[in-house]
Design a protein around this motif. Sequence first.
Motif, PDB file in Angstrom:
ATOM      1  N   SER A  16       0.829  -1.209   0.000  1.00 13.65           N
ATOM      2  CA  SER A  16       0.000   0.000   0.000  1.00 13.65           C
ATOM      3  C   SER A  16       0.861   1.256   0.000  1.00 13.65           C
ATOM      4  CB  SER A  16      -0.944   0.008   1.202  1.00 13.65           C
ATOM      5  OG  SER A  16      -0.213   0.049   2.413  1.00 13.65           O
ATOM      6  N   LEU A  17       2.063   1.163   0.584  1.00 12.88           N
ATOM      7  CA  LEU A  17       2.971   2.315   0.579  1.00 12.88           C
ATOM      8  C   LEU A  17       3.512   2.564  -0.818  1.00 12.88           C
ATOM      9  CD1 LEU A  17       4.952   1.624   3.889  1.00 12.88           C
ATOM     10  CD2 LEU A  17       2.958   3.087   3.545  1.00 12.88           C
ATOM     11  N   TYR A  18       3.858   1.492  -1.535  1.00  7.76           N
ATOM     12  CA  TYR A  18       4.293   1.645  -2.929  1.00  7.76           C
ATOM     13  C   TYR A  18       3.178   2.281  -3.764  1.00  7.76           C
ATOM     14  CZ  TYR A  18       8.431  -1.294  -2.180  1.00  7.76           C
ATOM     15  OH  TYR A  18       9.637  -1.796  -1.742  1.00  7.76           O
ATOM     16  N   TYR A  19       1.967   1.792  -3.548  1.00  4.61           N
ATOM     17  CA  TYR A  19       0.822   2.342  -4.293  1.00  4.61           C
ATOM     18  C   TYR A  19       0.668   3.827  -4.020  1.00  4.61           C
ATOM     19  CZ  TYR A  19      -4.056   2.744  -5.889  1.00  4.61           C
ATOM     20  OH  TYR A  19      -5.212   3.128  -6.523  1.00  4.61           O
ATOM     21  N   ARG A  20       0.789   4.221  -2.764  1.00  3.40           N
ATOM     22  CA  ARG A  20       0.664   5.627  -2.387  1.00  3.40           C
ATOM     23  C   ARG A  20       1.751   6.471  -3.051  1.00  3.40           C
ATOM     24  NH1 ARG A  20       1.035   6.565   3.852  1.00  3.40           N
ATOM     25  NH2 ARG A  20      -0.793   5.210   3.730  1.00  3.40           N
ATOM     26  N   ILE A  21       2.985   5.925  -3.073  1.00  5.28           N
ATOM     27  CA  ILE A  21       4.103   6.663  -3.681  1.00  5.28           C
ATOM     28  C   ILE A  21       3.877   6.856  -5.176  1.00  5.28           C
ATOM     29  CG2 ILE A  21       6.557   6.528  -4.275  1.00  5.28           C
ATOM     30  CD1 ILE A  21       5.939   7.340  -1.374  1.00  5.28           C
ATOM     31  N   PHE A  22       3.440   5.809  -5.875  1.00  5.56           N
ATOM     32  CA  PHE A  22       3.219   5.924  -7.317  1.00  5.56           C
ATOM     33  C   PHE A  22       2.049   6.846  -7.638  1.00  5.56           C
ATOM     34  CE2 PHE A  22       5.940   2.126  -7.608  1.00  5.56           C
ATOM     35  CZ  PHE A  22       6.784   2.556  -8.611  1.00  5.56           C
ATOM     36  N   LYS A  23       1.047   6.866  -6.784  1.00  3.10           N
ATOM     37  CA  LYS A  23      -0.047   7.828  -6.981  1.00  3.10           C
ATOM     38  C   LYS A  23       0.472   9.259  -6.815  1.00  3.10           C
ATOM     39  CE  LYS A  23      -3.260   6.279  -4.167  1.00  3.10           C
ATOM     40  NZ  LYS A  23      -4.600   6.231  -3.510  1.00  3.10           N
ATOM     41  N   LYS A  32       8.773   8.488 -15.102  1.00  4.85           N
ATOM     42  CA  LYS A  32       9.656   7.379 -14.756  1.00  4.85           C
ATOM     43  C   LYS A  32      10.252   7.628 -13.383  1.00  4.85           C
ATOM     44  CE  LYS A  32       9.750   5.126 -18.835  1.00  4.85           C
ATOM     45  NZ  LYS A  32       9.456   3.686 -19.019  1.00  4.85           N
ATOM     46  N   ALA A  33      10.415   6.558 -12.612  1.00  3.43           N
ATOM     47  CA  ALA A  33      11.010   6.687 -11.280  1.00  3.43           C
ATOM     48  C   ALA A  33      12.027   5.570 -11.087  1.00  3.43           C
ATOM     49  CB  ALA A  33       9.939   6.626 -10.203  1.00  3.43           C
ATOM     50  N   SER A  34      13.187   5.928 -10.568  1.00  9.14           N
ATOM     51  CA  SER A  34      14.217   4.933 -10.296  1.00  9.14           C
ATOM     52  C   SER A  34      13.953   4.273  -8.947  1.00  9.14           C
ATOM     53  CB  SER A  34      15.596   5.598 -10.270  1.00  9.14           C
ATOM     54  OG  SER A  34      15.696   6.486  -9.160  1.00  9.14           O
ATOM     55  N   TYR A  66      11.185   2.850 -13.580  1.00  6.31           N
ATOM     56  CA  TYR A  66       9.863   2.222 -13.549  1.00  6.31           C
ATOM     57  C   TYR A  66       8.814   3.185 -14.096  1.00  6.31           C
ATOM     58  CZ  TYR A  66      12.142  -1.142 -10.459  1.00  6.31           C
ATOM     59  OH  TYR A  66      12.998  -2.087  -9.938  1.00  6.31           O
ATOM     60  N   ASP A  67       7.963   2.659 -14.959  1.00  8.94           N
ATOM     61  CA  ASP A  67       6.884   3.449 -15.535  1.00  8.94           C
ATOM     62  C   ASP A  67       5.857   3.742 -14.436  1.00  8.94           C
ATOM     63  OD1 ASP A  67       4.172   3.854 -16.751  1.00  8.94           O
ATOM     64  OD2 ASP A  67       5.319   3.714 -18.616  1.00  8.94           O
ATOM     65  N   VAL A  68       5.696   5.000 -14.091  1.00 14.45           N
ATOM     66  CA  VAL A  68       4.863   5.388 -12.950  1.00 14.45           C
ATOM     67  C   VAL A  68       3.400   4.991 -13.144  1.00 14.45           C
ATOM     68  CG1 VAL A  68       3.901   7.374 -11.703  1.00 14.45           C
ATOM     69  CG2 VAL A  68       6.368   7.234 -12.122  1.00 14.45           C
ATOM     70  N   THR A  69       2.830   5.303 -14.302  1.00 14.80           N
ATOM     71  CA  THR A  69       1.421   4.980 -14.536  1.00 14.80           C
ATOM     72  C   THR A  69       1.189   3.479 -14.521  1.00 14.80           C
ATOM     73  OG1 THR A  69       1.109   6.987 -15.857  1.00 14.80           O
ATOM     74  CG2 THR A  69      -0.518   5.235 -16.128  1.00 14.80           C
ATOM     75  N   LYS A  70       2.097   2.747 -15.155  1.00 16.18           N
ATOM     76  CA  LYS A  70       1.980   1.289 -15.196  1.00 16.18           C
ATOM     77  C   LYS A  70       2.019   0.697 -13.788  1.00 16.18           C
ATOM     78  CE  LYS A  70       4.488  -2.843 -16.723  1.00 16.18           C
ATOM     79  NZ  LYS A  70       5.690  -3.344 -17.444  1.00 16.18           N
ATOM     80  N   PHE A  75      -0.319  -1.776  -8.837  1.00 13.04           N
ATOM     81  CA  PHE A  75      -0.592  -1.892  -7.410  1.00 13.04           C
ATOM     82  C   PHE A  75      -2.077  -1.673  -7.104  1.00 13.04           C
ATOM     83  CE2 PHE A  75       4.042  -1.197  -7.105  1.00 13.04           C
ATOM     84  CZ  PHE A  75       4.350  -2.295  -6.313  1.00 13.04           C
ATOM     85  N   ALA A  76      -2.749  -0.883  -7.913  1.00 12.15           N
ATOM     86  CA  ALA A  76      -4.198  -0.728  -7.746  1.00 12.15           C
ATOM     87  C   ALA A  76      -4.889  -2.069  -7.968  1.00 12.15           C
ATOM     88  CB  ALA A  76      -4.732   0.323  -8.719  1.00 12.15           C
ATOM     89  N   ASP A  77      -4.464  -2.799  -9.001  1.00 14.08           N
ATOM     90  CA  ASP A  77      -5.025  -4.129  -9.262  1.00 14.08           C
ATOM     91  C   ASP A  77      -4.701  -5.083  -8.121  1.00 14.08           C
ATOM     92  OD1 ASP A  77      -6.094  -3.391 -11.701  1.00 14.08           O
ATOM     93  OD2 ASP A  77      -4.355  -4.057 -12.851  1.00 14.08           O
ATOM     94  N   LEU A  78      -3.451  -5.045  -7.683  1.00 13.68           N
ATOM     95  CA  LEU A  78      -2.988  -5.954  -6.634  1.00 13.68           C
ATOM     96  C   LEU A  78      -3.759  -5.734  -5.339  1.00 13.68           C
ATOM     97  CD1 LEU A  78      -0.709  -8.090  -6.665  1.00 13.68           C
ATOM     98  CD2 LEU A  78       0.762  -6.395  -5.556  1.00 13.68           C
ATOM     99  N   LEU A  79      -4.067  -4.467  -5.050  1.00 11.46           N
ATOM    100  CA  LEU A  79      -4.768  -4.118  -3.811  1.00 11.46           C
ATOM    101  C   LEU A  79      -6.276  -3.990  -3.998  1.00 11.46           C
ATOM    102  CD1 LEU A  79      -2.175  -1.452  -2.622  1.00 11.46           C
ATOM    103  CD2 LEU A  79      -2.552  -3.699  -1.599  1.00 11.46           C
ATOM    104  N   ASN A  80      -6.729  -4.365  -5.187  1.00 17.04           N
ATOM    105  CA  ASN A  80      -8.171  -4.324  -5.502  1.00 17.04           C
ATOM    106  C   ASN A  80      -8.745  -2.926  -5.257  1.00 17.04           C
ATOM    107  OD1 ASN A  80     -10.594  -5.521  -6.366  1.00 17.04           O
ATOM    108  ND2 ASN A  80     -11.271  -5.881  -4.260  1.00 17.04           N
TER     109      ASN A  80
END
Length: 212
Positions: A16-23, A32-34, A66-70, A75-80
């Motif tokens: 969920s933290l990764y998801y928050r960061i990418f959002k 893009k994010a390293s 890493y492609d930010v939108t992708k 992670f949205a899919d993974l966390l439903n």
Amino acid sequence: MVIDKSIPKATAKRLSLYYRIFKRFHADQVEKASSKQIADAMGIDSATVRRDFSYFGELGRRGFGYDVTKLMNFFADLLNDHSTTNVLLVGCGNIGRALLRYRFHDRNKMQIVMGFDLESNPLVGTKTDDGIPIYAITSVDTHIQESGIETAILTVPSTEAQDVADQLVQAGIKGILSFSPVHLNIPKDVIVQYVDLTSELQTLLYFMHQNR
């Protein structure tokens, strides 16, 4: 994409933290994010990021970032988080009332839609300012079966936690977030996460003392 279903708990807790960061990156129009950028935003090291991501197959290419939108969508899919998850809350004391006021849906697609407590609680039979109804705990079975809700937050005294958890499981609840400082004995097909505020504060004070 092949996903390792036996990922470590520590990695699972960071999802969920990764998801928050990418959002956040997406909102800031970062494309893009390293691994270092991600690690710095989370307060961990980049090796941990790469190791976590390795459990989910090829999420990016070394040297390209890493492609930010992708990754946000991954992670949205993974966390439903593409569909709204309705949650009920049992225990409308101080912590329960604070959670009822917390606007989960402003950040993620989850929301508390009903609360429960003893009939003696004056809140029973009323609604919160956001329109969340508070029912008597004696009716929780009926409401769970009618709504199909599978997730519950438990904020009752430790002496009542096991009995309430048994009632929730019997009615069809499959996941419980428990703020009660006691271990719950439940079937293996029901997931429990514990939030022990006293323990977390004591741990904080310990590290503060060690840092002096």
